[in-house]
Design a protein around this motif. Structure first.
Motif, PDB file in Angstrom:
ATOM      1  N   ALA B 235      40.084  50.515  32.601  1.00 32.30           N
ATOM      2  CA  ALA B 235      38.506  50.151  32.771  1.00 32.30           C
ATOM      3  C   ALA B 235      38.568  48.512  32.907  1.00 32.30           C
ATOM      4  O   ALA B 235      37.909  47.817  33.647  1.00 32.30           O
ATOM      5  CB  ALA B 235      37.611  50.523  31.862  1.00 32.30           C
ATOM      6  N   ASP B 236      39.263  47.878  31.920  1.00 35.05           N
ATOM      7  CA  ASP B 236      39.425  46.232  31.580  1.00 35.05           C
ATOM      8  C   ASP B 236      39.955  46.129  32.888  1.00 35.05           C
ATOM      9  O   ASP B 236      39.609  45.033  33.491  1.00 35.05           O
ATOM     10  CB  ASP B 236      40.132  46.162  30.510  1.00 35.05           C
ATOM     11  CG  ASP B 236      39.575  46.323  29.423  1.00 35.05           C
ATOM     12  OD1 ASP B 236      38.145  46.173  28.963  1.00 35.05           O
ATOM     13  OD2 ASP B 236      40.373  46.399  28.345  1.00 35.05           O
ATOM     14  N   ILE B 237      41.059  46.666  33.154  1.00 28.84           N
ATOM     15  CA  ILE B 237      41.784  46.315  34.507  1.00 28.84           C
ATOM     16  C   ILE B 237      41.046  46.349  35.611  1.00 28.84           C
ATOM     17  O   ILE B 237      41.091  45.395  36.578  1.00 28.84           O
ATOM     18  CB  ILE B 237      43.073  46.987  34.693  1.00 28.84           C
ATOM     19  CG1 ILE B 237      44.163  47.040  33.384  1.00 28.84           C
ATOM     20  CG2 ILE B 237      44.043  46.590  35.996  1.00 28.84           C
ATOM     21  CD1 ILE B 237      45.079  46.253  33.335  1.00 28.84           C
ATOM     22  N   ALA B 238      40.297  47.572  35.749  1.00 30.28           N
ATOM     23  CA  ALA B 238      39.510  47.641  37.257  1.00 30.28           C
ATOM     24  C   ALA B 238      38.487  46.521  37.192  1.00 30.28           C
ATOM     25  O   ALA B 238      38.213  46.222  38.143  1.00 30.28           O
ATOM     26  CB  ALA B 238      38.876  49.062  37.068  1.00 30.28           C
ATOM     27  N   ALA B 239      37.997  46.475  36.113  1.00 33.27           N
ATOM     28  CA  ALA B 239      36.900  45.352  35.882  1.00 33.27           C
ATOM     29  C   ALA B 239      37.286  44.054  36.333  1.00 33.27           C
ATOM     30  O   ALA B 239      36.697  43.273  37.158  1.00 33.27           O
ATOM     31  CB  ALA B 239      36.027  45.469  34.598  1.00 33.27           C
ATOM     32  N   ALA B 240      38.438  43.647  35.920  1.00 32.88           N
ATOM     33  CA  ALA B 240      39.111  42.486  36.111  1.00 32.88           C
ATOM     34  C   ALA B 240      39.299  42.191  37.649  1.00 32.88           C
ATOM     35  O   ALA B 240      39.127  41.284  38.300  1.00 32.88           O
ATOM     36  CB  ALA B 240      40.432  42.262  35.352  1.00 32.88           C
ATOM     37  N   LYS B 241      39.958  43.252  38.004  1.00 30.23           N
ATOM     38  CA  LYS B 241      40.255  43.076  39.429  1.00 30.23           C
ATOM     39  C   LYS B 241      39.115  43.062  40.360  1.00 30.23           C
ATOM     40  O   LYS B 241      39.073  42.179  41.415  1.00 30.23           O
ATOM     41  CB  LYS B 241      40.995  44.695  39.888  1.00 30.23           C
ATOM     42  CG  LYS B 241      41.813  44.774  41.031  1.00 30.23           C
ATOM     43  CD  LYS B 241      42.342  46.074  40.928  1.00 30.23           C
ATOM     44  CE  LYS B 241      43.648  46.009  42.120  1.00 30.23           C
ATOM     45  NZ  LYS B 241      44.456  47.179  41.893  1.00 30.23           N
ATOM     46  N   ASP B 242      38.026  43.803  40.010  1.00 28.41           N
ATOM     47  CA  ASP B 242      36.811  43.551  40.781  1.00 28.41           C
ATOM     48  C   ASP B 242      36.246  42.209  40.860  1.00 28.41           C
ATOM     49  O   ASP B 242      35.462  41.861  41.665  1.00 28.41           O
ATOM     50  CB  ASP B 242      35.912  44.653  40.166  1.00 28.41           C
ATOM     51  CG  ASP B 242      34.812  44.847  40.900  1.00 28.41           C
ATOM     52  OD1 ASP B 242      34.845  45.090  42.029  1.00 28.41           O
ATOM     53  OD2 ASP B 242      33.384  44.809  40.415  1.00 28.41           O
ATOM     54  N   ALA B 243      36.497  41.417  39.649  1.00 36.35           N
ATOM     55  CA  ALA B 243      35.953  40.053  39.457  1.00 36.35           C
ATOM     56  C   ALA B 243      36.862  39.190  40.329  1.00 36.35           C
ATOM     57  O   ALA B 243      36.774  37.927  40.124  1.00 36.35           O
ATOM     58  CB  ALA B 243      35.538  39.951  38.078  1.00 36.35           C
ATOM     59  N   GLY B 244      38.402  39.544  40.609  1.00 34.10           N
ATOM     60  CA  GLY B 244      39.007  38.573  41.287  1.00 34.10           C
ATOM     61  C   GLY B 244      40.170  38.313  40.151  1.00 34.10           C
ATOM     62  O   GLY B 244      40.700  37.133  40.469  1.00 34.10           O
ATOM     63  N   PHE B 245      40.467  38.983  39.125  1.00 36.13           N
ATOM     64  CA  PHE B 245      41.194  38.497  38.147  1.00 36.13           C
ATOM     65  C   PHE B 245      42.377  39.552  38.057  1.00 36.13           C
ATOM     66  O   PHE B 245      42.288  40.844  38.375  1.00 36.13           O
ATOM     67  CB  PHE B 245      40.595  38.583  36.848  1.00 36.13           C
ATOM     68  CG  PHE B 245      39.573  37.404  36.599  1.00 36.13           C
ATOM     69  CD1 PHE B 245      40.133  36.001  36.449  1.00 36.13           C
ATOM     70  CD2 PHE B 245      38.056  37.371  36.975  1.00 36.13           C
ATOM     71  CE1 PHE B 245      39.138  34.948  36.366  1.00 36.13           C
ATOM     72  CE2 PHE B 245      37.472  36.476  36.832  1.00 36.13           C
ATOM     73  CZ  PHE B 245      37.914  35.108  36.493  1.00 36.13           C
ATOM     74  N   VAL B 246      43.511  39.121  37.503  1.00 29.89           N
ATOM     75  CA  VAL B 246      44.414  40.202  36.903  1.00 29.89           C
ATOM     76  C   VAL B 246      44.886  39.941  35.346  1.00 29.89           C
ATOM     77  O   VAL B 246      44.413  38.835  34.986  1.00 29.89           O
ATOM     78  CB  VAL B 246      45.783  39.774  37.811  1.00 29.89           C
ATOM     79  CG1 VAL B 246      46.196  38.371  37.681  1.00 29.89           C
ATOM     80  CG2 VAL B 246      47.020  40.840  37.555  1.00 29.89           C
TER      81      VAL B 246
END
Lengths: 438, 438
Positions: B235-246
């Motif tokens: 979920a952290d990874i998905a949220a980060a991805k969604d916000a343009g982060f890795v």
């Protein structure tokens, strides 16, 4: 604690980089002394014209037009005048006086490097020139020292920020070369006379230096095949983009082995198609990067600012501190002996993939005829894609053919292109570009 | 031509890297001699068990279990046993005998580096350890030499291939940590006991070494704040991805200046959000890269293979040839004196941006209450985004709140999170992650 020794530093030239070097030598004197073990005293700055206005405020009493006298009295000489003379004579004079020399003069090194290296060897002093290739990026020392137990097989470098900026602009905006060049000039990324950059001469000098260090053999500018980016069209860029490539001006040095096991080094600069996922493809704007393939280390990449006064000054000062540390330690200086004698290969011997664009008649059998010629010349086709255009007014159809080959020699490719041109179904050869990284 | 001198090389340890080092020393003996100016004779390989089967075919007579005797007679000692003892004792013995030592032992350097550096200083011999950080990538020498005239302000490194592979898997497939770890183990990228990698201990040792060289001050493992990746969720990874982060596990060493102008170094390892366009974000799979910010040079990045027998052997041999060249030249060896005494800062003093995920009640006024708490603690919000979820069955609405802050101190952030947790409108704090590169 014993008193710290002072080393006299003569600076020749006070342009963009020189002025920053002088500023840092003065401002950071204490930190540099702590790291060096000696005080680095800027004894003078030789310039052509005392009256020139400079961006950086520097003590007026340091300036002189008498470079020769300044050099005579120095422990360390920094040459940032550029050009061949009087830089060459001053460096040779400094070396024969036993001073260590730091230079960023790629043109001089590429033209007359062997003379300078030999003089440094003879005098037993260091000649260092990290700033001559890829500005702030530490690339020469890693090649010379860190990879000294490995065998480099290939070097691919984006070593000219001006052309990278222009090609990047063309890629992102669809602009033609002339417009992208004008934009680069407006923003200060290209000079009023952009010849040295856009014709690839600057990159060729750096290619000679990279090849010399990577393959332990002295290469000069005359060993470098050089093509610039002036003939790269917006259509080339668009076609490359469409096929998943980006066009970069690369400095390439690679080891090739012929059928008899003979080795040679191909050193060249030319516009090159790279797959968009290649690490070098992501190097944008005026940044530089050097990609190295070595037998044991595998793939390495070094990335950073390739130009600019302050970044390049960082490389100059790194060389200066390293040379000064050795003076402080005492003992023999390390000099640049090269051990190899691998011949430089002519461009005809280069082996690479090619991208070829053809404007062809829309007739049955055209593809077969073209494929036949490629086969006869021993050039294997990897991808062939035909696009049909119909002129709305005349209703005449024309076809565009794009071919990517497997690796082939430059000679075989040239013969193929010549033969293809002779076909009656060919209207024109629209582009022939080399491909790397596939 | 005079006869070439021979230097005796003792190899301690014959694992993955050691076996490749031995192979190259034997196979490339002539090329190494040409580049060094001396023959590098592998005088023996010390191992624990003579009977162990090895991947590389090596002359049986070279093997011995008597490391002490081997070290006594060597000009150059390569230590690749790993672990603290007997590596530590053998290195100290080699140094006091006047042998140059090359090691890849990051755990030992991070724990007991100061003792080793001091012994090398005292004996006037070189102790080099390029292979200890980021495998094949030449990073320590550029920091120590090429950037010696500059001031490094920050180092961000992806220095552990196992965790980068796992995070990359999670990012590209949406897998949970446990599944990605299992996949890494299946492919040989993670060990059966992955603790040292996934808990960040390996990266922390490398962070201590990078900090020591970058800031001219000796830092040990105890100065490094260390958080691993075991708590990073899909979920952290998905949220980060969604916000343009890795999300990457970064080793960070940076200079911080407090309000009174006092300087300190924050050295830490933790999962970190990076913007997708940051050069480090593109470092995929088991590759390593180190990103450096320096006052003059600006941004630099070094990229390559961070592990593996052959790539790491390249770094070992680079150190070996460099040390041997100095032995051939004669004169004092350069040793690793450090000149700075900048204090290591506790994690509370770290200043960074934060990503905070909150599960909140879907009520009017919630955002205002939360924003108020951030303001009271002096943490400025850059981005706040609320997403409403409705449970189809129960028809109950819940809200997810994602906040990215401006740079704030760890202490201020901790106080903020504590206070937010106390609000009745907060169901849970789902993640608190640091952000760099914005």
């Amino acid at each position: 604690m014993t008193e710290m020794r002072t080393l006299k530093v003569a600076l020749l030239g006070c342009g963009n980089v020189g002025a920053q070097v002088a500023r840092i030598l003065i401002e950071d004197a204490d930190a540099l002394a702590a790291r060096t073990g000696a005080r680095l005293e800027l004894s003078g700055i030789a310039v052509r014209n005392l009256g020139t206005k400079r961006d950086v405020e520097l003590p007026q009493e340091l300036f002189t037009t008498d470079a020769e006298t300044l050099v005579k009295d120095a422990d360390l000489v920094i040459e940032l005048m550029g050009g061949i003379e009087p830089a060459r004579t001053l460096i040779l004079s400094a070396l024969s006086n036993g001073a260590c020399v730091v230079t960023g003069n790629k043109a001089l090194l590429a033209q007359d490097g062997p003379t300078l290296y030999e003089e440094a060897d003879k005098a037993g002093v260091q000649l260092s020139y990290e700033a001559a290739v890829a500005g702030a990026i530490p690339i020469l020392r890693p090649i010379r020292d860190s990879l000294s137990g490995d065998r480099i097989t290939r070097v691919l470098g984006i070593v000219n920020g001006t052309t990278n900026f222009i090609l990047d602009q063309m890629d992102s905006t669809g602009a033609q070369f002339a417009d992208a060049l004008a934009e680069a000039q407006r923003l200060g990324y290209a000079e009023a006379d952009p010849t040295a950059d856009v014709e690839g001469h600057d990159a060729a000098a750096k290619a000679a230096i990279l090849a010399t260090l990577s393959f332990h053999t002295r290469f000069a500018l005359e060993n470098v095949h050089c093509e610039g980016i002036t003939k790269v069209s917006a259509a080339d860029i668009a076609a490359a983009k469409d096929a998943g490539f980006v066009i970069k001006l690369l400095a390439i040095a690679e080891k090739l082995t012929d059928a008899d096991g003979g080795e040679g080094i191909s050193v060249r600069v030319h516009p090159t198609l790279l797959p968009r996922e290649h690490p070098l493809a992501a190097v944008r704007g005026a940044f530089n990067a050097v990609f190295i393939e070595a037998e044991n280390a595998g793939e390495l990449m070094f990335y950073g600012q390739g130009a600019g006064g302050t970044p390049t000054a960082s490389a100059v000062l790194g060389d200066l501190v390293s040379a000064a540390r050795r003076l402080v330690l005492g003992g023999p200086q390390r000099t640049e002996t090269t051990t190899g004698h691998v011949p430089a290969l002519p461009i005809d011997a280069a082996v690479t993939s090619y991208y070829i664009g053809l404007d062809v008649a829309d007739q049955p059998g055209v593809l077969a005829k073209i494929a036949q010629i490629f086969a006869e010349n021993g050039v294997s086709i990897e991808i062939m894609r035909q696009t049909i255009h119909r002129d709305a007014e005349s209703n005449v159809e024309s076809a565009e053919l794009r071919i990517v080959t497997h690796r082939a020699s430059e000679a075989a490719l040239a013969a193929t292109v010549e033969a293809v041109k002779g076909l009656d179904v060919i209207n024109s050869v629209t582009s022939v570009l080399r491909v790397e990284g596939v």
